[in-house]
Design a protein around this motif. Structure first.
Motif, PDB file in Angstrom:
ATOM      1  N   GLU A   5       0.838  -1.187   0.000  1.00  0.00           N
ATOM      2  CA  GLU A   5       0.000   0.000   0.000  1.00  0.00           C
ATOM      3  C   GLU A   5       0.879   1.245   0.000  1.00  0.00           C
ATOM      4  OE1 GLU A   5      -4.093   1.496   2.138  1.00  0.00           O
ATOM      5  OE2 GLU A   5      -2.632   0.438   3.372  1.00  0.00           O
ATOM      6  N   PHE A   6       0.723   2.068  -1.019  1.00  0.00           N
ATOM      7  CA  PHE A   6       1.470   3.312  -1.097  1.00  0.00           C
ATOM      8  C   PHE A   6       0.867   4.337  -0.147  1.00  0.00           C
ATOM      9  CE2 PHE A   6       2.484   1.440  -5.250  1.00  0.00           C
ATOM     10  CZ  PHE A   6       3.859   1.654  -5.308  1.00  0.00           C
ATOM     11  N   GLU A   7       1.729   5.088   0.508  1.00  0.00           N
ATOM     12  CA  GLU A   7       1.261   6.135   1.419  1.00  0.00           C
ATOM     13  C   GLU A   7       0.379   7.141   0.684  1.00  0.00           C
ATOM     14  OE1 GLU A   7       1.585   6.687   4.708  1.00  0.00           O
ATOM     15  OE2 GLU A   7       2.521   4.724   4.948  1.00  0.00           O
ATOM     16  N   ILE A 382       3.784  -3.288  -9.925  1.00  0.00           N
ATOM     17  CA  ILE A 382       2.707  -2.308  -9.852  1.00  0.00           C
ATOM     18  C   ILE A 382       1.927  -2.300 -11.163  1.00  0.00           C
ATOM     19  CG2 ILE A 382       2.142   0.040  -9.107  1.00  0.00           C
ATOM     20  CD1 ILE A 382       5.161   0.469  -8.615  1.00  0.00           C
ATOM     21  N   ASP A 383       0.609  -2.284 -11.040  1.00  0.00           N
ATOM     22  CA  ASP A 383      -0.249  -2.108 -12.212  1.00  0.00           C
ATOM     23  C   ASP A 383      -0.757  -0.668 -12.253  1.00  0.00           C
ATOM     24  OD1 ASP A 383      -2.246  -2.960 -14.379  1.00  0.00           O
ATOM     25  OD2 ASP A 383      -3.561  -2.188 -12.800  1.00  0.00           O
ATOM     26  N   ASP A 384      -0.662  -0.043 -13.429  1.00  0.00           N
ATOM     27  CA  ASP A 384      -1.212   1.294 -13.667  1.00  0.00           C
ATOM     28  C   ASP A 384      -0.802   2.314 -12.588  1.00  0.00           C
ATOM     29  OD1 ASP A 384      -2.650   3.360 -14.822  1.00  0.00           O
ATOM     30  OD2 ASP A 384      -4.543   2.773 -13.887  1.00  0.00           O
ATOM     31  N   PRO A 385       0.499   2.517 -12.374  1.00  0.00           N
ATOM     32  CA  PRO A 385       0.928   3.478 -11.348  1.00  0.00           C
ATOM     33  C   PRO A 385       0.746   4.918 -11.810  1.00  0.00           C
ATOM     34  CG  PRO A 385       2.817   2.675 -12.528  1.00  0.00           C
ATOM     35  CD  PRO A 385       1.632   1.928 -13.080  1.00  0.00           C
ATOM     36  N   GLU A 389       2.926   7.568  -6.962  1.00  0.00           N
ATOM     37  CA  GLU A 389       3.348   6.225  -6.597  1.00  0.00           C
ATOM     38  C   GLU A 389       4.732   5.923  -7.149  1.00  0.00           C
ATOM     39  OE1 GLU A 389      -1.047   4.074  -6.254  1.00  0.00           O
ATOM     40  OE2 GLU A 389       0.155   3.816  -8.071  1.00  0.00           O
ATOM     41  N   GLY A 390       5.000   6.417  -8.358  1.00  0.00           N
ATOM     42  CA  GLY A 390       6.329   6.230  -8.931  1.00  0.00           C
ATOM     43  C   GLY A 390       7.413   6.888  -8.103  1.00  0.00           C
ATOM     44  N   LEU A 391       7.159   8.107  -7.650  1.00  0.00           N
ATOM     45  CA  LEU A 391       8.130   8.810  -6.807  1.00  0.00           C
ATOM     46  C   LEU A 391       8.344   8.079  -5.481  1.00  0.00           C
ATOM     47  CD1 LEU A 391       7.016  12.500  -7.414  1.00  0.00           C
ATOM     48  CD2 LEU A 391       9.267  11.550  -7.962  1.00  0.00           C
ATOM     49  N   GLU A 392       7.264   7.594  -4.911  1.00  0.00           N
ATOM     50  CA  GLU A 392       7.377   6.866  -3.645  1.00  0.00           C
ATOM     51  C   GLU A 392       8.172   5.575  -3.839  1.00  0.00           C
ATOM     52  OE1 GLU A 392       4.271   4.969  -0.441  1.00  0.00           O
ATOM     53  OE2 GLU A 392       3.713   6.898  -1.364  1.00  0.00           O
ATOM     54  N   ALA A 393       7.948   4.904  -4.950  1.00  0.00           N
ATOM     55  CA  ALA A 393       8.685   3.673  -5.238  1.00  0.00           C
ATOM     56  C   ALA A 393      10.183   3.955  -5.415  1.00  0.00           C
ATOM     57  CB  ALA A 393       8.126   3.005  -6.494  1.00  0.00           C
TER      58      ALA A 393
END
Length: 524
Positions: A5-7, A382-385, A389-393
């Motif tokens: 789960e992304f913040e 990840i599907d459809d980020p 979400e990309g920055l967090e990853a």
């Protein structure tokens, strides 16, 4: 299920099921994100639409065609020139884009007359081009414009032209993959079988799902030619409209990108009995196995083995050189569709890097299954980020490089992560044996570029004495400058930290081997 789960996405609980971290001993039964579903409202998806998938991915690489979008001008502009689909007719389809430029009044009163007017004007403006594709967009599909009827009218009035209609509005699927399907099926329904091709070999193939990104197709055509194989048509990189009308006479469909073009291969098998053979042009082992499979089908395995032996002997030493220097480097593989699994295993085995994350914006569950299965423990799928979400990853994974599209790539550069353009390449082609070495060289250059060391300086935090910030001032004052720096003029205009610059000037990097003389100048 090891969901991640992304913040930034906690306010959208459904997003939790679209990202997983592969744990120890987990397989696809317990480690697979949901995928190829309708976009969740509020997630700020960066997906392409079905129209984009039809025109931009499949249609536009066809070379001798006027590609006209029936809709607002923004649709065609968004799908123009963002990929390097080169062609041997002076890149006609990259130089020009066409749209009916639908306005509000046309939405109210209809735009069929406007479409016919634009078709005729386009043919008059380019009298040497007699073929056209019309792409329906959301706006004109919603008001019910009959593009097929207009195309028939024009072909009756201008008997020397031929027009293909692709009804591919943006809402025609969860992502651009919906458009792939639409144009595949429309082409075989409307055009395949309407022209008889000339057969010149005992071994005839259609090369399907190949888009000639920076010359990829030319690399593969050379291998096929050396094996004595006739390529009847390429769907659709540097492909000719009329050649593609004769696809029904091939002996074999050789499929490269299964995500975008398996549909037409399956239909050609059902309607004309042409077998489908999936191949992979990326990586020494995958490419070698692909050529062997084609050779086995036609009974000419010896020709394939000869090519593999020659190319491997020539390029393996250079690939080994890069592998030694790329060993253990962390890579985020965020390319979109089939490259997710075309590359995941190959770059780890043959280049020594470690794939720490895979994602797809428009791939299906099958793409994610293959990608996740080829990654190791701890990989984030990840599907459809979206961008957040990309920055967090990136913050969590701290990769050395990412392979992705231009939009997320430019975002990554802002947080000091180098990227390679997975959709249009940096210095391609990347297919073939030499191309794979070129890909490794691009990764090496991205990771080891001195400019990234400079980019890590945080001028808001790092101690930089203002009196020593300008090299020109230090040169003028002649204080504490080594003789070799004094004598240099190349850095005299540079504004930055002297100690860092001097360190970079003196830092030596291993000389990398260069590829063959026919490499593009900008890639040398």
């Amino acid at each position: 299920m090891p969901y991640h789960e992304f913040e930034c996405s906690k306010v959208i609980p459904e997003r939790r099921e679209h990202a997983v971290i592969k744990g120890k001993g987990e397989d696809l039964t317990s480690c697979l994100p949901k995928g190829y579903l309708n976009t969740i409202p509020g997630t700020i998806s960066e997906r392409g639409c079905a129209y984009c998938g039809a025109k931009h991915v499949i249609g536009t690489p066809m070379k001798d065609v006027i590609h006209i979008s029936h809709g607002p001008v923004g649709c065609t502009y968004d799908t123009w020139q963002t990929k390097r689909y080169i062609s041997d007719n002076d890149n006609f389809q990259l130089k020009y884009t066409f749209a009916t430029d639908v306005k509000e009044k046309h939405i109210v009163f209809g735009a069929e007359k406007l479409l016919k007017q634009n078709i005729i004007e386009a043919f008059k403006a380019f009298p040497g081009t007699k073929r056209m594709t019309i792409y329906q967009t959301c706006a004109t599909a919603l008001i019910g414009d009959d593009a097929n009827a207009i195309a028939e009218e024009v072909m009756e009035e201008l008997p020397d032209v031929d027009i293909f209609v692709c009804n591919s509005p943006g809402f025609g699927g969860p992502s651009q993959s919906g458009g792939h399907h639409k144009i595949n099926i429309a082409w075989i329904n409307q055009k395949v079988g309407t022209l008889e091709p000339e057969i010149t070999s005992d071994y005839v193939i259609n090369y399907v799902g190949e888009y000639n990104i920076q010359g990829d197709q030319e690399v593969m055509l050379d291998f096929f030619k050396r094996m004595g194989i006739q390529v009847l048509s390429t769907f659709t990189g540097n492909g000719s409209y009329d050649d593609l009308r004769g696809m029904h006479r091939a002996h074999l469909n050789v499929l490269e990108c299964a995500r975008s073009a398996e549909y037409i291969c399956d239909e050609l098998r059902d309607r004309y009995g042409i077998p489908r053979l999936d191949i992979d042009g990326f990586g020494f082992k995958a490419l070698g196995d692909s050529l062997r499979k084609i050779g086995l089908f036609f009974g000419i395995e010896d020709r394939a083995e000869k090519i593999i032996a020659e190319e491997t002997a020539k390029w393996q030493p250079q690939l080994d050189w890069y592998k030694e220097r790329l060993k253990g480097k962390r890579i985020c593989l965020w390319p979109g569709g089939s490259k997710l699994w075309h590359w995941a295993h190959a770059i780890q085995e043959e280049m020594g890097v470690k794939v720490v994350s895979v994602y797809t914006k428009f791939g299906h569950q099958g793409d994610m299954e293959k990608g996740v299965s080829r990654c190791g423990e701890g990989a984030l799928a990840i599907d459809d980020p979206n961008e957040l979400e990309g920055l967090e990853a990136l913050e969590m994974l701290k990769p050395h490089c990412i392979f992705t599209g231009k939009r997320p790539g430019e975002m990554a550069k802002k947080v000091n992560v180098p990227y390679l353009n997975a959709h249009a390449y940096h210095n391609g082609p990347w297919k073939g044996f030499e191309g794979w070495v070129r890909f490794a060289r691009d990764i090496y250059n991205a990771i080891y570029s001195p400019i990234h060391e400079l980019s890590l300086i945080d001028i808001s935090k790092d101690e930089i004495q203002s009196d020593h910030s300008f090299l020109t001032r230090r040169m003028l004052s002649d204080k504490e400058l080594p003789e070799e720096i004094k004598a240099s003029t190349e850095l005299s205009e540079y504004t930055g930290n002297y100690d860092v610059i001097a360190g970079l000037r003196n830092k030596t990097y291993p000389e990398f081997p260069r590829t063959s003389a026919n490499m593009p100048k900008d890639a040398a």
